[in-house]
Design an enzyme around this catalytic site. Structure first.
Site, PDB file in Angstrom:
ATOM      1  N   LEU B  66       0.827  -1.204   0.000  1.00 44.94           N
ATOM      2  CA  LEU B  66       0.000   0.000   0.000  1.00 44.94           C
ATOM      3  C   LEU B  66       0.868   1.263   0.000  1.00 44.94           C
ATOM      4  O   LEU B  66       0.839   2.043   0.950  1.00 44.94           O
ATOM      5  CB  LEU B  66      -0.914   0.010   1.240  1.00 44.94           C
ATOM      6  CG  LEU B  66      -1.825  -1.202   1.450  1.00 44.94           C
ATOM      7  CD1 LEU B  66      -2.589  -1.081   2.766  1.00 44.94           C
ATOM      8  CD2 LEU B  66      -2.814  -1.326   0.304  1.00 44.94           C
ATOM      9  N   PRO B  67       1.654   1.488  -1.060  1.00 49.38           N
ATOM     10  CA  PRO B  67       2.471   2.700  -1.099  1.00 49.38           C
ATOM     11  C   PRO B  67       1.558   3.931  -1.117  1.00 49.38           C
ATOM     12  O   PRO B  67       0.454   3.867  -1.659  1.00 49.38           O
ATOM     13  CB  PRO B  67       3.243   2.564  -2.415  1.00 49.38           C
ATOM     14  CG  PRO B  67       2.436   1.625  -3.241  1.00 49.38           C
ATOM     15  CD  PRO B  67       1.772   0.682  -2.281  1.00 49.38           C
ATOM     16  N   HIS B  68       2.034   4.997  -0.493  1.00 51.74           N
ATOM     17  CA  HIS B  68       1.183   6.187  -0.400  1.00 51.74           C
ATOM     18  C   HIS B  68       2.035   7.417  -0.145  1.00 51.74           C
ATOM     19  O   HIS B  68       3.142   7.315   0.383  1.00 51.74           O
ATOM     20  CB  HIS B  68       0.173   6.023   0.735  1.00 51.74           C
ATOM     21  CG  HIS B  68       0.829   5.737   2.050  1.00 51.74           C
ATOM     22  ND1 HIS B  68       1.076   4.459   2.490  1.00 51.74           N
ATOM     23  CD2 HIS B  68       1.317   6.549   3.008  1.00 51.74           C
ATOM     24  CE1 HIS B  68       1.669   4.514   3.657  1.00 51.74           C
ATOM     25  NE2 HIS B  68       1.832   5.766   4.007  1.00 51.74           N
ATOM     26  N   ALA B  69       1.488   8.581  -0.494  1.00 50.46           N
ATOM     27  CA  ALA B  69       2.181   9.843  -0.212  1.00 50.46           C
ATOM     28  C   ALA B  69       1.257  11.009  -0.503  1.00 50.46           C
ATOM     29  O   ALA B  69       0.266  10.871  -1.212  1.00 50.46           O
ATOM     30  CB  ALA B  69       3.441   9.965  -1.065  1.00 50.46           C
ATOM     31  N   ILE B 104      -1.842   5.126  -3.210  1.00 56.87           N
ATOM     32  CA  ILE B 104      -2.773   6.142  -2.729  1.00 56.87           C
ATOM     33  C   ILE B 104      -2.092   7.499  -2.775  1.00 56.87           C
ATOM     34  O   ILE B 104      -1.065   7.708  -2.124  1.00 56.87           O
ATOM     35  CB  ILE B 104      -3.224   5.825  -1.282  1.00 56.87           C
ATOM     36  CG1 ILE B 104      -3.755   4.394  -1.232  1.00 56.87           C
ATOM     37  CG2 ILE B 104      -4.277   6.801  -0.813  1.00 56.87           C
ATOM     38  CD1 ILE B 104      -3.440   3.704   0.052  1.00 56.87           C
TER      39      ILE B 104
END
Lengths: 493, 158
Positions: B66-69, B104
């Site tokens: 779930l990579p996100h930034a 995300i």
């Protein structure tokens, strides 16, 4: 002037106490320099020893061997307790090879070096065996105490290697001593015997660790202070039993520590803290003992040979062995070079050097005196340059500063749940968020926010700032993943 | 109550990802989101995502990451999904290859929503049959339907 009791005891305790206080006060300085603080005790030991102003006569190598072994048991057990399995798993194979084959290789090269300097084969081989292992306490102290935060793979490799390689050095020293005394040549049976001792040691350690865990869980002792005594008992018992069973007691103790430390442990913080202190004390004792055992006047004759061998060990023997053995593994050249550089020698060689002396092996006294130089040079040169080298090679990892306040849950029984600590990094979702926005799992909550010198009670509207330390209690360990998704990695204290 | 399916558009779903590294996969997905108009600058988003990955992997196990930034290059909260049949090394916590990646992105002003989406996805992963449902979906529509179904089952029927 002669003293009678109780004055004799009073003087002894006053001197010992004074030495302890002074060395701890000086430890800030030595930490900054990267010198294993205990090295100071070597000097102090020499100063109060037979040829220093203290004039304390101590040349009981048997007692020194016994105290040294006990100290090493406690140091290795503590090292095991603080070794997270998750960090070890990826490097277990290369580090184990360094700890076994690497030790034998270093011993062989060191022996060759000594032989080239003109020593007899018996002396050369003894010397090689005695100085072949890196020192767990020294490596732990320089890496952890010195504030050097290495890339995890490198740090874990060095720590695991140093914890697991003393047994091999012990086995080699015993074998060479035996061979020197009996006149029988070393052969393949020596290697096979070493393998068996290591295997039995691992087995005994795993077994002892699991049994001890059950005992600690089931036995409900009323006084919390008794738990660490129980665990110290476990360490000694494991060593003794494994050794009697034909295994390597030191390896068994280290493994038992790892097994215990990686499982649920009642009164955990208390146990770990006591073992930490005990390990420090052990290390200090070992160096003090060495200082007392050394007769500086006897060293003068071997100064140049000792220095030459110490430098040979640091600059040739260890680098060659490490670079060759790490070749098949997934390390960068910088990482290999760094591992080869940080081969700190500590007090272990002293204990080992006392063994052939006790057994009456030929040339043992010479080896004992040579070892002094290896220990001092081997601790000073890599020790003082570890941080510089790590920075130079780009292997240092940025680590958050420790929080100004620590929160911990201390319980004698095993309670469900864990307290996690996080440093709020700007790259995480948590940074800038209001606590009510955190969308935590139901059985997790923020307990305390530490901001600089302030303790902030977490309310729904409290916003987390970069640099905050946040303590989160979560009842179900399975929730750790979600929380780390939001906060990044939990900080281990 | 937020819904994952409100932020995961069909055009941001790629069922046959080709990337063979973490970076390649993230770039593939961010590029897709740029085509959909949800991302204005692929590299800006990537650098923000990698900054977070540097701290700790978002590969939280079971083959899911779930990579996100936050990034101004993603003006509205948007989710992208990519499926990797062969699996990619994501340094996942369980050291297993990752087959499903939810990326995300959004501006920092939508922090609360971002956090809820993350928590929701993390909860869904533990919901029985969710990951299998992702793997079995034959079309983007079927994938969305599978997610919707599990989300309904997870949430209290209010």
């Amino acid at each position: 002037m002669t003293f009678a009791e109780p004055h004799l005891t009073a003087v002894a305790l006053a001197v010992l106490g004074g030495l302890l206080v002074i060395s701890i006060l000086l430890s800030r300085v030595t930490d900054r320099l990267g010198v294993p603080g205990a090295l100071l005790f070597l000097v102090l030991g020499m100063l109060v020893g037979s040829e220093g102003f203290g004039g304390i006569e101590f040349d009981d190598h048997g007692l020194a061997f016994r105290i040294g072994s006990a100290a090493l048991v406690l140091i290795l057990f503590d090292g095991g307790l603080n070794t997270p399995l998750a960090a070890v798993r990826p490097i277990a194979v290369p580090a184990s090879i360094l700890a076994s084959v690497g030790v034998a290789g270093t011993a062989a090269l060191a022996a060759l070096g000594a032989r080239l300097l003109g020593f007899a084969w018996a002396e050369a081989l003894l010397f090689g065996a005695v100085v072949s292992s890196t020192d767990a306490a020294a490596v732990f102290a320089v890496l952890r105490g010195g504030g050097v935060h290495l890339r995890q793979r490198v740090g874990a490799t060095l720590e695991f290697e140093s914890g697991a390689n003393d047994p091999m050095a012990v086995i080699l020293t015993m074998a060479v001593t035996q061979s020197v005394i009996s006149g029988e040549a070393l052969g393949w049976s020596t290697l096979a015997g070493a393998g068996i001792q290591l295997a039995v040691g691992v087995l005994a350690g795993v077994l002892a660790g699991h049994v001890a865990r059950q005992v600690l869980r089931r036995v409900h002792v009323t006084a919390g202070g008794l738990y660490p005594i129980l665990s110290i008992g476990v360490a000694f018992f494991t060593f003794g039993l494994a050794t009697l069973a034909g295994g390597s007691g030191f390896l068994a103790v280290y493994i038992a520590g790892i097994v215990l430390g990686n499982g649920p442990l009642p009164y955990r913080a208390g146990i770990l803290r006591v073992h930490d202190s005990v390990a420090w004390f052990s290390q200090i004792s070992m160096f003090l003992l060495l200082g007392l055992l050394i007769y500086p006047s006897e060293l003068t004759g071997v100064v140049w040979h000792g220095l030459a061998l110490a430098l040979f060990l640091a600059f040739v023997a260890r680098p060659v062995v490490v670079l060759v053995l790490l070749l098949p593994f997934k390390f960068t050249w910088r990482e290999r070079l760094f591992v080869s550089w940080v081969g700190l020698r500590g007090a272990v060689p002293i204990i080992l050097a006392a063994f052939p002396l006790l057994a009456g092996a030929e040339g043992a006294l010479l080896v004992f005196n040579l070892v002094f130089f290896v220990v001092v040079v081997g601790a000073l040169i890599p020790g003082t340059t570890v941080r510089w080298a790590a920075r130079r090679m780009g292997l240092e990892e940025a680590m958050p500063p420790p929080p100004r306040a620590m929160l911990e849950v201390n319980s004698m029984g095993l309670l469900r749940g864990e307290l996690l600590s996080f440093h709020v990094d700007p790259a995480t979702m948590a940074c800038g968020a209001a606590i009510s926005d955190l969308a935590f799992p139901e059985d997790a909550t923020v307990m305390l926010v530490v901001r600089g010198n302030d303790l902030i009670p977490p309310r729904g509207g409290t916003r987390l700032e970069a640099g905050d330390h946040v303590y989160i209690f979560c009842r179900d360990a399975a929730q750790r993943g979600v929380i780390q998704l939001i906060f990044g990695p939990a900080v281990e204290h | 109550m937020i819904r994952i399916t409100d932020y995961l558009r069909e055009s941001n779903i790629l069922l046959e990802g080709t990337g063979t590294s973490k970076l390649a996969v993230l770039r593939e997905l961010a590029s897709l989101m740029k085509q959909s108009g949800d991302v204005t600058d692929v590299e800006a988003c990537l650098s923000a995502v990698l900054e977070r990955e540097r701290l700790m992997t978002t590969g939280i196990g079971r083959g899911v990451a779930l990579p996100h930034a936050f990034s101004p290059a993603a003006p509205e909260t948007a989710i992208g999904y990519i499926r990797l049949a062969a699996g990619v090394d994501f340094d996942a916590v369980d050291e297993r290859p990752v087959h499903h990646v939810f990326l995300i992105l959004g501006p920092a002003t939508t922090q609360g929503r971002h956090l809820k989406i993350l928590a929701r996805l993390a909860r869904l992963l533990n919901h029985e049959g969710f990951v299998a449902g992702l793997a079995a979906a034959g079309t983007p529509q079927a994938l969305l339907a599978a997610i919707r179904e599990h989300e309904e089952a997870l949430l209290p029927s209010s």
